[in-house]
Design a protein around this motif. Structure first.
Motif, short mmCIF file in Angstrom:
data_model
loop_
_atom_site.label_atom_id
_atom_site.label_comp_id
_atom_site.label_asym_id
_atom_site.label_seq_id
_atom_site.Cartn_x
_atom_site.Cartn_y
_atom_site.Cartn_z
N THR A 158 0.83 -1.20 0.00
CA THR A 158 0.00 0.00 0.00
C THR A 158 0.87 1.26 0.00
N LEU A 159 0.26 2.38 -0.33
CA LEU A 159 0.99 3.63 -0.53
C LEU A 159 0.66 4.67 0.53
N TRP A 160 1.69 5.40 0.95
CA TRP A 160 1.52 6.58 1.79
C TRP A 160 2.02 7.78 1.00
N TYR A 161 1.30 8.89 1.07
CA TYR A 161 1.76 10.05 0.29
C TYR A 161 1.52 11.34 1.05
N ASN A 162 2.31 12.34 0.69
CA ASN A 162 2.30 13.64 1.34
C ASN A 162 1.46 14.60 0.51
N THR A 163 0.29 14.97 1.00
CA THR A 163 -0.60 15.84 0.23
C THR A 163 0.01 17.20 -0.03
N ALA A 164 0.88 17.68 0.86
CA ALA A 164 1.50 19.00 0.67
C ALA A 164 2.38 19.00 -0.58
N LYS A 168 1.86 21.16 -4.01
CA LYS A 168 2.94 21.99 -4.52
C LYS A 168 3.21 21.71 -5.99
N ALA A 169 3.07 20.43 -6.38
CA ALA A 169 3.31 20.05 -7.77
C ALA A 169 2.06 20.15 -8.63
N GLY A 170 0.92 20.46 -8.00
CA GLY A 170 -0.33 20.56 -8.75
C GLY A 170 -0.82 19.22 -9.26
N VAL A 171 -0.54 18.16 -8.51
CA VAL A 171 -0.93 16.80 -8.91
C VAL A 171 -2.14 16.36 -8.08
N PRO A 172 -3.18 15.85 -8.71
CA PRO A 172 -4.36 15.37 -7.96
C PRO A 172 -3.99 14.25 -7.00
N TYR A 173 -4.71 14.19 -5.88
CA TYR A 173 -4.44 13.16 -4.89
C TYR A 173 -4.76 11.77 -5.44
N LEU A 174 -4.12 10.77 -4.86
CA LEU A 174 -4.44 9.39 -5.17
C LEU A 174 -5.81 9.05 -4.57
N SER A 175 -6.50 8.11 -5.18
CA SER A 175 -7.81 7.71 -4.67
C SER A 175 -7.67 6.94 -3.36
N ASP A 176 -8.62 7.15 -2.46
CA ASP A 176 -8.64 6.41 -1.20
C ASP A 176 -9.18 5.00 -1.37
N THR A 177 -9.86 4.75 -2.49
CA THR A 177 -10.55 3.48 -2.65
C THR A 177 -10.18 2.72 -3.92
N GLU A 178 -9.81 3.43 -4.97
CA GLU A 178 -9.50 2.79 -6.25
C GLU A 178 -8.00 2.67 -6.45
N ALA A 179 -7.54 1.48 -6.76
CA ALA A 179 -6.11 1.25 -6.97
C ALA A 179 -5.66 1.81 -8.31
N THR A 180 -4.53 2.50 -8.30
CA THR A 180 -3.95 2.98 -9.55
C THR A 180 -3.06 1.88 -10.12
N SER A 181 -2.74 1.97 -11.40
CA SER A 181 -1.84 0.99 -12.00
C SER A 181 -0.39 1.38 -11.72
N TYR A 182 0.50 0.41 -11.77
CA TYR A 182 1.91 0.71 -11.57
C TYR A 182 2.41 1.68 -12.64
N ASP A 183 1.95 1.51 -13.86
CA ASP A 183 2.38 2.41 -14.94
C ASP A 183 1.95 3.84 -14.66
N LEU A 192 6.06 14.49 -9.64
CA LEU A 192 6.33 14.91 -8.26
C LEU A 192 7.82 15.05 -7.96
N THR A 193 8.66 14.50 -8.81
CA THR A 193 10.10 14.54 -8.59
C THR A 193 10.66 15.93 -8.89
N VAL A 194 11.49 16.43 -8.00
CA VAL A 194 12.10 17.76 -8.16
C VAL A 194 13.62 17.60 -8.15
N THR A 195 14.25 18.05 -9.23
CA THR A 195 15.71 17.96 -9.31
C THR A 195 16.31 19.35 -9.46
#
Length: 362
Positions: A158-164, A168-183, A192-195
């Motif tokens: 399972t996944l844990w993620y930081n909403t902040a 900051k990246a303007g990315v919608p949150y992951l679903s609490d109930t529906e699994a996303t695909s690995y791809d 979300l990666t910042v270099t």
């Protein structure tokens, strides 16, 4: 389930060749298991994680069990192997249910079946299926007598993620109930990666690379309707289309630079400190990970999401299942099982559940 260090980092115990080599030194260095004094007092030597058993819990157990004292020894795989090789092991120790066949097949663990049959506290029928990984029938794991009891576990992918960081990246949150695909998860991680030059300031995704990839890859194959092992577990096949797809995902993950790998490892071998420092947006860890965020000063912008999928079959297994077991040559097995009853169903179990560590039974 303790700090990430207390989960033993899923470390594999040292192989039998090391045990043979250290046996010669064992008598001098092992430290000795539990024993009874002339007064009849029993001292249990308990080798567990640093935060598995608190001073308050020890005091409560000793108060309720006059004549039994607990001597705690911090878990160390090398020292445990030396003590086992010398025939002078601790009375209780800790280890993963998944992979316990290593000890069971060598006759190093005690069959707990007779104790469970007599116990008014621990009943086999109450135990969750994850405990079956402690079973050994002489040739196969998962069947036969029980050689340990899981103290905490979770669906580890399972996944844990930081909403902040998502905000900051303007990315919608992951679903609490529906699994996303690995791809899709990999594409989200890229956003979300910042270099900064050659330095990664924020990782998009951590997959606990240092904790081994075999379990999540096996889950990926199962999600595609396949199996890595044949029926009698004598062969493993990495050439199937499902296995190749799982391998390719990790290759793509590594090339993308979105998270730590063996070529770009974290200094402490665990996602937690980086995630807590808000330098990692998503970490693939199970329910037990939530205990890290129970403290008042812990990171609060944290949410949990379902295990990602690679295929049409929903599979979200445990990769470890930490538990306690009693060595076959332990000197105080009856007293050790009393402590196990207390730890698995008494105050410690209730406190683990309340703090976010995975439960051992329903």
């Amino acid at each position: 389930m303790p700090t990430p260090a207390a989960t033993l980092k899923r470390r594999t115990f040292v192989a039998g060749s090391f045990i043979a080599a250290t046996a010669l030194l064992a008598g001098c260095t092992a430290g000795g298991g539990g024993a009874s004094s002339p007064s009849g007092e029993t001292t249990l030597t308990v080798m567990v994680g640093a935060k598995d058993l608190s001073a308050e819990q020890v005091a409560e157990f000793e108060k309720n069990n006059p004549g039994i004292k607990i001597n705690q020894v911090l878990f160390d795989a090398t020292r445990l192997n030396t003590m086992l090789a010398s025939g002078n092991p601790p009375d209780i120790t800790v280890g993963a249910a998944v992979g316990s066949a290593n000890f069971n097949a060598r006759g190093l663990a005690t069959d707990l079946t007779p104790y469970l049959k007599k116990s008014d506290v621990l009943k086999e029928d109450d135990l969750q299926p994850v405990n079956n990984s402690f079973r050994w029938n002489g040739t196969k794991s998962g069947e036969g007598p029980l050689y340990g009891v899981v103290k905490d576990w979770s669906q580890d992918s399972t996944l844990w993620y930081n909403t902040a960081l998502f905000d900051k990246a303007g990315v919608p949150y992951l679903s609490d109930t529906e699994a996303t695909s690995y791809d899709n998860l990999l594409e989200i991680a890229k956003k979300l990666t910042v270099t900064e030059g050659t330095t990664t300031r924020t990782f998009g995704l951590g997959v606990e690379w240092d904790w081994s990839l075999s379990q999540p890859m096996s889950a990926m194959v199962m999600q595609q309707g396949g199996q890595l092992y044949n029926e009698d577990l004598t062969k493993i096949d990495f050439t199937s289309a499902a296995a190749k797809r799982a391998f390719q995902w990790y290759v793509d993950f590594g090339k993308s630079g979105v998270g730590p790998t063996s070529l770009n490892p974290l200094p402490d071998g665990s996602d937690y400190s980086t995630f807590a420092a808000q330098r990692m947006a998503i970490s693939q860890d199970g329910y037990w990970y939530g205990g890290n965020f129970a403290a008042p000063d812990a990171l609060k912008t944290v949410r949990m999401a379902p295990s990602p999928v690679m295929g049409d079959t929903r599979v979200a297994p445990t990769f470890s299942g930490q538990g306690w077991w009693i060595p076959e040559k332990a000197k105080n097995k009856d007293a050790a099982f009393k402590l196990m009853e207390y730890y698995m169903a008494g105050t410690p179990a209730k406190e683990r559940a309340a703090s976010g560590w995975g439960p051992f039974r329903g």
